[in-house]
Motif scaffolding. Structure first.
Motif, mmCIF file in Angstrom:
data_model
loop_
_atom_site.group_PDB
_atom_site.id
_atom_site.type_symbol
_atom_site.label_atom_id
_atom_site.label_comp_id
_atom_site.label_asym_id
_atom_site.label_seq_id
_atom_site.Cartn_x
_atom_site.Cartn_y
_atom_site.Cartn_z
ATOM 1 N N TRP A 1 7.358 10.118 3.903
ATOM 2 C CA TRP A 1 8.185 10.840 3.094
ATOM 3 C C TRP A 1 7.496 12.148 2.650
ATOM 4 C CZ3 TRP A 1 7.825 5.862 2.028
ATOM 5 C CH2 TRP A 1 9.028 5.033 2.189
ATOM 6 N N SER A 2 8.427 13.280 2.991
ATOM 7 C CA SER A 2 7.616 14.501 2.453
ATOM 8 C C SER A 2 8.016 14.624 0.972
ATOM 9 C CB SER A 2 8.470 15.844 2.995
ATOM 10 O OG SER A 2 7.996 17.196 2.588
ATOM 11 N N VAL A 3 6.959 15.223 0.202
ATOM 12 C CA VAL A 3 7.384 15.224 -1.390
ATOM 13 C C VAL A 3 7.019 16.667 -1.606
ATOM 14 C CG1 VAL A 3 7.200 12.946 -1.913
ATOM 15 C CG2 VAL A 3 4.785 14.487 -2.084
ATOM 16 N N ASP A 4 7.138 17.474 -0.636
ATOM 17 C CA ASP A 4 6.726 19.363 -0.926
ATOM 18 C C ASP A 4 8.097 19.719 -1.244
ATOM 19 O OD1 ASP A 4 7.320 21.953 -0.008
ATOM 20 O OD2 ASP A 4 4.942 21.583 0.131
ATOM 21 N N VAL A 5 8.192 19.923 -2.553
ATOM 22 C CA VAL A 5 9.858 20.471 -3.111
ATOM 23 C C VAL A 5 10.321 21.579 -2.274
ATOM 24 C CG1 VAL A 5 10.716 21.662 -5.063
ATOM 25 C CG2 VAL A 5 8.793 19.844 -5.356
ATOM 26 N N ASP A 6 9.574 22.623 -1.567
ATOM 27 C CA ASP A 6 10.167 23.598 -0.924
ATOM 28 C C ASP A 6 10.761 22.927 0.211
ATOM 29 O OD1 ASP A 6 9.790 25.495 -2.731
ATOM 30 O OD2 ASP A 6 7.705 25.992 -1.973
ATOM 31 N N THR B 1 0.969 -1.290 0.019
ATOM 32 C CA THR B 1 0.039 0.179 -0.064
ATOM 33 C C THR B 1 0.810 1.277 0.207
ATOM 34 O OG1 THR B 1 -1.670 -1.179 1.160
ATOM 35 C CG2 THR B 1 -1.824 1.314 1.235
ATOM 36 N N VAL B 2 0.745 2.077 -0.918
ATOM 37 C CA VAL B 2 1.350 3.344 -1.082
ATOM 38 C C VAL B 2 0.154 4.418 -1.113
ATOM 39 C CG1 VAL B 2 2.771 5.010 -2.309
ATOM 40 C CG2 VAL B 2 3.381 2.443 -1.915
ATOM 41 N N ARG B 3 0.237 5.434 -0.381
ATOM 42 C CA ARG B 3 -0.783 6.559 -0.407
ATOM 43 C C ARG B 3 -0.098 8.048 -0.273
ATOM 44 N NH1 ARG B 3 -3.802 2.762 -1.992
ATOM 45 N NH2 ARG B 3 -5.426 2.153 -1.038
ATOM 46 N N PHE B 4 -0.614 9.056 -1.069
ATOM 47 C CA PHE B 4 -0.525 10.237 -0.794
ATOM 48 C C PHE B 4 -1.333 10.845 0.193
ATOM 49 C CE2 PHE B 4 1.702 9.376 -4.827
ATOM 50 C CZ PHE B 4 2.961 10.429 -4.760
#
Length: 63
Positions: free
Chosen positions: A28-33, A6-9
């Motif tokens: 994990w954070s996937v926020d570029v900033d 399972t992978v969820r955003f």
């Protein structure tokens, strides 16, 4: 490598979580900033010159 069933955003799209078959959750954070800030903070503290000798830290990571 273990299976990741399972992978969820997150609803806002700024984080991702993976839940393994044994119930282990990793996020994990996937926020570029946010990621860029972390990379710059860690790079200033640890060996920037060794890792990227041709690019000054101030150019890549303005204060």
């Amino acid at each position: 490598m273990a299976d990741v069933p399972t992978v969820r955003f997150s609803p806002n799209g700024r984080a991702v979580a993976a839940i393994g078959s044994r119930g282990t959750v990793r996020g994990w954070s996937v926020d570029v900033d946010h990621v860029a800030e972390d990379v710059c903070r860690l790079s200033r503290d640890h060996h920037w010159d060794r890792l990227l000798p041709d690019r000054p830290v101030a150019e890549a990571c303005p204060s």
